[in-house]
Design a protein around this motif. Sequence first.
Motif, PDB file in Angstrom:
ATOM      1  N   GLU A  79      34.617  97.982  58.219  1.00 26.37           N
ATOM      2  CA  GLU A  79      34.852  97.352  57.025  1.00 26.37           C
ATOM      3  C   GLU A  79      35.817  96.735  57.260  1.00 26.37           C
ATOM      4  OE1 GLU A  79      35.142  99.548  53.288  1.00 26.37           O
ATOM      5  OE2 GLU A  79      33.084 100.042  53.329  1.00 26.37           O
ATOM      6  N   MET A  80      36.715  97.021  58.925  1.00 25.48           N
ATOM      7  CA  MET A  80      38.262  95.587  59.115  1.00 25.48           C
ATOM      8  C   MET A  80      37.415  94.834  60.247  1.00 25.48           C
ATOM      9  SD  MET A  80      40.419  99.075  59.817  1.00 25.48           S
ATOM     10  CE  MET A  80      42.035  98.963  59.442  1.00 25.48           C
ATOM     11  N   SER A  81      37.044  93.914  59.669  1.00 27.41           N
ATOM     12  CA  SER A  81      36.160  92.686  59.462  1.00 27.41           C
ATOM     13  C   SER A  81      36.608  92.407  61.234  1.00 27.41           C
ATOM     14  CB  SER A  81      36.328  91.220  59.434  1.00 27.41           C
ATOM     15  OG  SER A  81      37.005  91.128  58.842  1.00 27.41           O
ATOM     16  N   GLU A  82      38.362  92.585  61.420  1.00 25.63           N
ATOM     17  CA  GLU A  82      39.122  91.432  62.351  1.00 25.63           C
ATOM     18  C   GLU A  82      39.191  92.264  63.846  1.00 25.63           C
ATOM     19  OE1 GLU A  82      42.126  94.358  59.670  1.00 25.63           O
ATOM     20  OE2 GLU A  82      40.794  92.617  59.687  1.00 25.63           O
ATOM     21  N   HIS A  83      38.608  93.750  63.239  1.00 27.23           N
ATOM     22  CA  HIS A  83      38.121  94.215  64.419  1.00 27.23           C
ATOM     23  C   HIS A  83      36.861  94.884  64.852  1.00 27.23           C
ATOM     24  CE1 HIS A  83      42.035  95.608  64.001  1.00 27.23           C
ATOM     25  NE2 HIS A  83      42.079  96.663  63.356  1.00 27.23           N
ATOM     26  N   ARG A  84      36.248  94.749  63.717  1.00 24.61           N
ATOM     27  CA  ARG A  84      34.637  94.649  64.078  1.00 24.61           C
ATOM     28  C   ARG A  84      33.542  94.115  65.065  1.00 24.61           C
ATOM     29  NH1 ARG A  84      31.947  92.443  59.081  1.00 24.61           N
ATOM     30  NH2 ARG A  84      32.896  94.608  57.714  1.00 24.61           N
ATOM     31  N   ASN A  85      34.044  92.826  65.071  1.00 23.87           N
ATOM     32  CA  ASN A  85      33.356  91.991  66.225  1.00 23.87           C
ATOM     33  C   ASN A  85      34.208  92.905  68.100  1.00 23.87           C
ATOM     34  OD1 ASN A  85      31.447  90.292  64.594  1.00 23.87           O
ATOM     35  ND2 ASN A  85      33.760  88.534  64.696  1.00 23.87           N
ATOM     36  N   ILE A  86      35.383  93.497  67.629  1.00 26.35           N
ATOM     37  CA  ILE A  86      35.994  93.298  69.135  1.00 26.35           C
ATOM     38  C   ILE A  86      35.156  94.953  69.175  1.00 26.35           C
ATOM     39  CG2 ILE A  86      38.289  94.608  70.537  1.00 26.35           C
ATOM     40  CD1 ILE A  86      39.710  93.130  68.563  1.00 26.35           C
ATOM     41  N   CYS A  87      35.011  95.657  68.677  1.00 34.39           N
ATOM     42  CA  CYS A  87      34.534  97.259  68.966  1.00 34.39           C
ATOM     43  C   CYS A  87      32.851  97.253  69.342  1.00 34.39           C
ATOM     44  CB  CYS A  87      34.372  97.802  67.709  1.00 34.39           C
ATOM     45  SG  CYS A  87      36.012  98.295  67.310  1.00 34.39           S
ATOM     46  N   ARG A  88      32.296  96.142  68.595  1.00 31.51           N
ATOM     47  CA  ARG A  88      30.734  96.114  68.868  1.00 31.51           C
ATOM     48  C   ARG A  88      30.480  95.962  70.705  1.00 31.51           C
ATOM     49  NH1 ARG A  88      29.105  92.442  64.125  1.00 31.51           N
ATOM     50  NH2 ARG A  88      28.895  94.007  61.815  1.00 31.51           N
ATOM     51  N   THR A  89      31.716  94.614  70.935  1.00 35.72           N
ATOM     52  CA  THR A  89      31.319  94.392  72.147  1.00 35.72           C
ATOM     53  C   THR A  89      31.856  95.148  73.569  1.00 35.72           C
ATOM     54  OG1 THR A  89      33.031  93.017  72.125  1.00 35.72           O
ATOM     55  CG2 THR A  89      31.516  91.750  71.736  1.00 35.72           C
ATOM     56  N   ILE A  90      32.905  96.038  73.060  1.00 34.08           N
ATOM     57  CA  ILE A  90      33.353  97.220  74.201  1.00 34.08           C
ATOM     58  C   ILE A  90      32.304  97.419  74.486  1.00 34.08           C
ATOM     59  CG2 ILE A  90      34.754  98.460  74.059  1.00 34.08           C
ATOM     60  CD1 ILE A  90      37.440  97.155  73.302  1.00 34.08           C
ATOM     61  N   LYS A  91      32.387  97.911  76.436  1.00 38.94           N
ATOM     62  CA  LYS A  91      31.082  99.439  76.627  1.00 38.94           C
ATOM     63  C   LYS A  91      32.814 100.156  77.148  1.00 38.94           C
ATOM     64  CE  LYS A  91      27.673  96.021  77.454  1.00 38.94           C
ATOM     65  NZ  LYS A  91      26.799  95.521  78.845  1.00 38.94           N
ATOM     66  N   ASP A  92      32.178 101.859  77.256  1.00 42.70           N
ATOM     67  CA  ASP A  92      32.855 102.637  77.160  1.00 42.70           C
ATOM     68  C   ASP A  92      33.045 102.857  79.146  1.00 42.70           C
ATOM     69  OD1 ASP A  92      30.570 103.774  78.543  1.00 42.70           O
ATOM     70  OD2 ASP A  92      30.225 105.319  76.740  1.00 42.70           O
ATOM     71  N   SER A  93      33.496 103.692  79.444  1.00 41.20           N
ATOM     72  CA  SER A  93      33.578 103.841  81.578  1.00 41.20           C
ATOM     73  C   SER A  93      32.507 104.197  81.700  1.00 41.20           C
ATOM     74  CB  SER A  93      34.753 104.737  81.625  1.00 41.20           C
ATOM     75  OG  SER A  93      34.333 105.824  81.433  1.00 41.20           O
ATOM     76  N   SER A  94      31.693 103.824  81.663  1.00 40.78           N
ATOM     77  CA  SER A  94      29.505 104.327  81.524  1.00 40.78           C
ATOM     78  C   SER A  94      29.577 102.932  81.732  1.00 40.78           C
ATOM     79  CB  SER A  94      29.661 105.385  81.655  1.00 40.78           C
ATOM     80  OG  SER A  94      29.941 106.997  81.719  1.00 40.78           O
ATOM     81  N   GLY A  95      29.843 101.990  81.077  1.00 37.04           N
ATOM     82  CA  GLY A  95      29.124 100.971  80.609  1.00 37.04           C
ATOM     83  C   GLY A  95      27.970 101.325  79.649  1.00 37.04           C
ATOM     84  N   ASN A  96      28.715 101.730  78.352  1.00 39.37           N
ATOM     85  CA  ASN A  96      27.417 102.577  77.412  1.00 39.37           C
ATOM     86  C   ASN A  96      27.716 101.615  75.432  1.00 39.37           C
ATOM     87  OD1 ASN A  96      25.262 103.869  78.330  1.00 39.37           O
ATOM     88  ND2 ASN A  96      27.746 105.489  78.767  1.00 39.37           N
ATOM     89  N   ASN A  97      27.423 100.776  75.377  1.00 37.99           N
ATOM     90  CA  ASN A  97      27.793 100.384  73.906  1.00 37.99           C
ATOM     91  C   ASN A  97      27.647 101.437  72.953  1.00 37.99           C
ATOM     92  OD1 ASN A  97      25.167 100.033  72.983  1.00 37.99           O
ATOM     93  ND2 ASN A  97      24.854  97.901  73.687  1.00 37.99           N
ATOM     94  N   LEU A  98      27.544 100.574  72.197  1.00 40.11           N
ATOM     95  CA  LEU A  98      27.878 101.392  70.544  1.00 40.11           C
ATOM     96  C   LEU A  98      26.456 101.494  70.148  1.00 40.11           C
ATOM     97  CD1 LEU A  98      29.477  99.244  67.505  1.00 40.11           C
ATOM     98  CD2 LEU A  98      30.090 101.924  68.726  1.00 40.11           C
ATOM     99  N   LEU A  99      24.650 101.035  71.302  1.00 40.69           N
ATOM    100  CA  LEU A  99      23.717 101.451  71.166  1.00 40.69           C
ATOM    101  C   LEU A  99      23.282 102.789  71.614  1.00 40.69           C
ATOM    102  CD1 LEU A  99      21.095 101.272  69.214  1.00 40.69           C
ATOM    103  CD2 LEU A  99      21.040  99.076  71.213  1.00 40.69           C
ATOM    104  N   HIS A 100      23.992 102.655  72.594  1.00 41.63           N
ATOM    105  CA  HIS A 100      23.522 103.885  73.724  1.00 41.63           C
ATOM    106  C   HIS A 100      24.373 105.260  72.825  1.00 41.63           C
ATOM    107  CE1 HIS A 100      23.718 100.746  76.516  1.00 41.63           C
ATOM    108  NE2 HIS A 100      22.465 100.842  76.912  1.00 41.63           N
TER     109      HIS A 100
END
Length: 140
Positions: A79-100
Amino acid sequence: MELLEDACRLAIKTKHPSSFPQYYANPILEAARQNSYEVVQRIVYFFPSAIMSANEDGHNVIQYALINRSEKVYNLLDEMSEHRNICRTIKDSSGNNLLHLAARLAPSTKLNLISGAALQIQRELLWFKVGISMIQNRHT
């Protein structure tokens, strides 16, 4: 909550901003793991950059909430719109996104709260759909 707020105010008053992460990184990640959205909300209020805190696997708070199926924390951060788009695009250290991350099996402590394999699968499918929704919304 009052103690948490007092500790945050004290850290802000007495510490240099560069030292803030040492005070909030572990608490916000643990709160995300335990689905304690009130604690996450308070920490982010005092330290907005806390949202980007990462664990040893490179997962930020929203990713960690998703992995641990912490629904209240995940919804709060989404719900925190200013963080939503940032977190959607970030991948973890293994290259996984939120879907993974959503496609991973939930921790056994979370699965064991739901009786029956069919209900567990249904719940996991809902989390996967959340991941798909996040990715699709990023492209719109």
